[in-house]
Design an enzyme around this catalytic site. Structure first.
Site, PDB file in Angstrom:
ATOM      1  N   SER A  21      -7.427   1.723  -4.059  1.00 38.13           N
ATOM      2  CA  SER A  21      -6.247   2.273  -3.385  1.00 38.13           C
ATOM      3  C   SER A  21      -5.247   2.820  -4.392  1.00 38.13           C
ATOM      4  O   SER A  21      -4.399   3.640  -4.032  1.00 38.13           O
ATOM      5  CB  SER A  21      -5.574   1.205  -2.517  1.00 38.13           C
ATOM      6  N   GLU A  63       0.819  -1.209   0.000  1.00 36.53           N
ATOM      7  CA  GLU A  63       0.000   0.000   0.000  1.00 36.53           C
ATOM      8  C   GLU A  63       0.853   1.259   0.000  1.00 36.53           C
ATOM      9  O   GLU A  63       0.640   2.170  -0.805  1.00 36.53           O
ATOM     10  CB  GLU A  63      -0.947   0.004   1.202  1.00 36.53           C
ATOM     11  N   ASP A  94     -23.040   8.523 -11.486  1.00 35.41           N
ATOM     12  CA  ASP A  94     -23.571   7.203 -11.149  1.00 35.41           C
ATOM     13  C   ASP A  94     -22.758   6.613 -10.005  1.00 35.41           C
ATOM     14  O   ASP A  94     -21.634   7.046  -9.737  1.00 35.41           O
ATOM     15  CB  ASP A  94     -23.553   6.280 -12.367  1.00 35.41           C
ATOM     16  N   ASP A 105       1.132   4.121  -2.938  1.00 30.18           N
ATOM     17  CA  ASP A 105       0.723   5.506  -2.698  1.00 30.18           C
ATOM     18  C   ASP A 105       1.852   6.492  -2.982  1.00 30.18           C
ATOM     19  O   ASP A 105       1.617   7.569  -3.560  1.00 30.18           O
ATOM     20  CB  ASP A 105       0.251   5.661  -1.248  1.00 30.18           C
ATOM     21  N   ASP A 146     -16.741  11.332 -18.745  1.00 32.15           N
ATOM     22  CA  ASP A 146     -17.886  10.554 -18.290  1.00 32.15           C
ATOM     23  C   ASP A 146     -17.709   9.085 -18.677  1.00 32.15           C
ATOM     24  O   ASP A 146     -17.354   8.765 -19.811  1.00 32.15           O
ATOM     25  CB  ASP A 146     -19.170  11.116 -18.915  1.00 32.15           C
ATOM     26  N   ILE A 147     -17.955   8.194 -17.740  1.00 32.12           N
ATOM     27  CA  ILE A 147     -17.850   6.757 -17.977  1.00 32.12           C
ATOM     28  C   ILE A 147     -19.269   6.208 -18.097  1.00 32.12           C
ATOM     29  O   ILE A 147     -20.097   6.399 -17.192  1.00 32.12           O
ATOM     30  CB  ILE A 147     -17.106   6.046 -16.819  1.00 32.12           C
ATOM     31  N   GLY A 204     -23.670  10.845 -17.040  1.00 31.37           N
ATOM     32  CA  GLY A 204     -23.767  11.693 -15.859  1.00 31.37           C
ATOM     33  C   GLY A 204     -23.257  10.970 -14.630  1.00 31.37           C
ATOM     34  O   GLY A 204     -22.561   9.956 -14.719  1.00 31.37           O
TER      35      GLY A 204
END
EC number: 3.4.14.10
Length: 592
Positions: free
Chosen positions: A505, A304, A573, A308, A546-547, A571
């Site tokens: 993550s 992690e 979601d 990061d 937008d996906i 839009g």
């Protein structure tokens, strides 16, 4: 303050200290043993002399007022936009009243308990006493519990903490006390959002069935952005500049909770491999919170922390990066979050953007945890009021669960992503086009109500889905995520090994890097940084890609039917929020 305001004079005219000490007018605050959260096991009664550390959280003077002020200074077009608060200004809202401090302190003194004032604004009274005395003080029965993660293949059992099925306080103090911890609210350890796949750089990616709902990608050698998504692919996808940042005052923070560490040698190898245009000696600074550390021995790195750091330093070119190591390794998740927030609230020069990739699914919590969640969330509100963008991974449990539960609210999201004062980042995959990752956490909180800045977008979404999932979610809950970014096939180097990351993550530090680079340009232009992002995001949907394909089914349990969950639509979601970052469009919306 809501309810009757109690002055010290009226308090003691009604009830002397001596009478208070023996008062039988008690109010039971909570009872939870009918629902012990997954992973916790009761293992017996502690010795009467066992010392327990207790914190009493006092109610803030005006949380509603601080919320209104935060929205005012964070909403584009407001006359106060960008006029962030100082700690002294936040204190006027967040500190407890002197009546509350006095009333609770006198009660403790009447019971021969000596407490100290803690927290940024004295909002806690903290003390350590034997369990036997705690049981008498609170009419409680503290019991030992162990914890073993219900979502992990590991069977490791941790000796975790002391909890009680119920506790009581004098009725007159109920308007002054928000919660007592530990007591009835179970608090799990820190949990990261992400999964790691080992692979050979010269060969094919390892294949791993994460669960029946997490698709494996049977691709050839990772030589394109379809199979491997290093910084160069992200720069191309989102228009992220590779030119170095110029403003030293603009800092990007990376949260590290409970001994997740990042090696400088791994970062050097990563930059050499994936950012050859940068100096391999580019590094980060350590910020220690509660004695947090970051040892540099080979083997100390966690996946992690490596992820990061490498996708902040390695993507936000030359933005100063702070690795915020939060210590207290034996403490619970909520305390770690509060420790992080308290640093951000009180630091002289906190980072302007902070990414955090840890969370817990709401489905693993019980109603008794609501007070701890609210306390941590309000601490984040205080931090964002300083002009800090807080980004959290939205979780990797998809739409949550599908088995009938309390009030039929079976679909859930994750915390802290569900806190309305942070920005929740979901995951997408693929490049032609990007689609929702099927593990990406999203939905509607069962604990936090929907903030006003989401009303229009969420109402439009509800209109588009009709009766889908009807009765399975809280339609008035805070909606998650707000936005998304790539979260699959992300290569990193950890303890000298090439590995590939999958999870939200990865998405959070990627999006944080974009915002930090926009902030660099804002600072250079003499403008305020973006601060609390959500009002800006919901005011500027055109700033994101937008996906419109992919879905996030329920993943708990693994045989949840595909019909339960959320699909990406035009839009906003619950699969991808408003979509993925368009750097130039975000900069333009910010006035650059």
């Amino acid at each position: 303050m809501p309810g009757r305001k109690l002055t010290v004079t009226s308090f003691f005219s009604l009830l002397s200290l001596q009478a208070l000490a023996r008062s039988s007018i008690l109010r039971t605050r909570a009872s939870i043993f009918d629902v012990i959260p997954p992973g916790f096991t009761q293992v017996g009664t502690p010795s009467s002399e066992t010392i327990i550390d207790i914190r009493i959280a006092l109610k803030a003077t005006d949380n509603e007022g601080l919320q209104s002020k935060l929205y005012e200074i964070s909403t584009p077009g407001s006359a106060s936009y960008g006029q962030y608060l100082t700690p002294d200004q936040i204190k006027l809202y967040a500190a407890p009243t002197s009546d509350s401090v006095t009333a609770v302190t006198f009660w403790l003194q009447s019971q021969n308990v000596s407490a100290i004032s803690t927290g940024p604004f004295g909002e806690y009274l903290s003390f350590s006493i034997p369990v036997s005395k705690a049981n008498d003080l609170l009419s409680a029965e503290y019991t030992n519990f162990t914890y073993s993660s219900p979502s992990s293949s590991s069977q490791a059992i941790q000796t975790w903490g002391l909890y009680t099925s119920a506790y009581s306080i004098p009725t007159d103090l109920s308007e002054h006390i928000n919660l007592i911890h530990p007591s009835t609210a179970f608090a799990p350890p820190v949990n990261r959002n992400g999964r790691t796949i080992l692979y050979s750089k010269a060969g094919s990616p390892s294949q791993r069935a994460v669960s029946a709902k997490l698709a494996t990608r049977a691709n050839t050698a990772p030589t394109s952005c379809e199979t491997l998504v290093p910084p160069s692919c992200l720069q191309s996808l989102y228009g992220i500049p590779s030119t170095p940042a110029t403003q030293d005052s603009n800092v990007l923070g990376v949260s590290s909770l409970q001994s997740n560490w990042a090696l400088e040698s791994d970062l050097e190898s990563f930059l050499t491999e994936y950012r050859p245009d940068m100096s391999p000696n580019t590094t980060f600074t350590l910020v220690s919170v509660e004695n947090g550390t970051n040892p540099q021995e080979t083997g100390d790195a966690s996946y992690e922390a490596s992820l990061d750091i490498q996708y902040t330093v390695g993507l936000a070119t030359d933005v100063p990066t702070a690795f915020i190591a939060v210590g207290n390794i034996d403490t619970d998740f909520f305390t770690s979050l509060t420790d992080l927030a308290e640093y951000l609230i009180t630091a002289d020069n906190p980072p302007q953007v902070v990414t955090t990739s840890y969370g817990v699914a709401e489905g693993f919590l019980t109603a008794s945890s609501a007070g701890l969640m609210e306390q941590a969330c309000n601490s984040f509100m205080q931090a964002t009021s300083r002009g800090i963008s807080l980004l959290f991974a939205s979780g990797d449990d998809g739409a949550g669960g599908c088995t009938a539960g309390t009030n039929n609210l079976t679909l859930f999201t994750a915390f802290p992503a569900a806190c309305p004062y942070v920005t929740a980042v979901g995951s997408v995959t693929g490049i032609g086009p990007e689609t929702a990752s099927n593990f990406s956490g999203g939905g509607f909180s069962n604990y936090f109500s929907r903030p006003s800045y989401q009303d229009a977008a969420v109402s439009s979404y509800f209109s588009s889905i009709g009766s889908a999932n009807e009765g399975l979610y809280n339609s008035s809950g805070r909606a998650v995520p707000d936005i998304a970014a790539q979260g699959e096939n992300i290569p990193i180097i950890s303890n000298g090994r090439q590995v590939m990351e999958l999870g939200t993550s990865a998405s959070s530090p990627i999006f944080a890097s974009v915002i930090s680079l926009v902030n660099d340009k804002l600072v250079a232009a003499g403008k305020p940084v973006l601060g609390f992002l959500n009002p800006f995001i919901y005011s500027n949907p055109q700033a994101f890609f937008d996906i419109v394909s992919g879905s996030t089914p329920g993943l708990i349990p693994a045989d949840c039917p595909d019909s339960v969950g959320w699909s990406a639509v035009e839009g906003w979601d619950p699969a991808t929020g408003f979509g993925t970052p368009n750097f130039d469009a975000i900069a333009n919306a910010a006035g650059l």
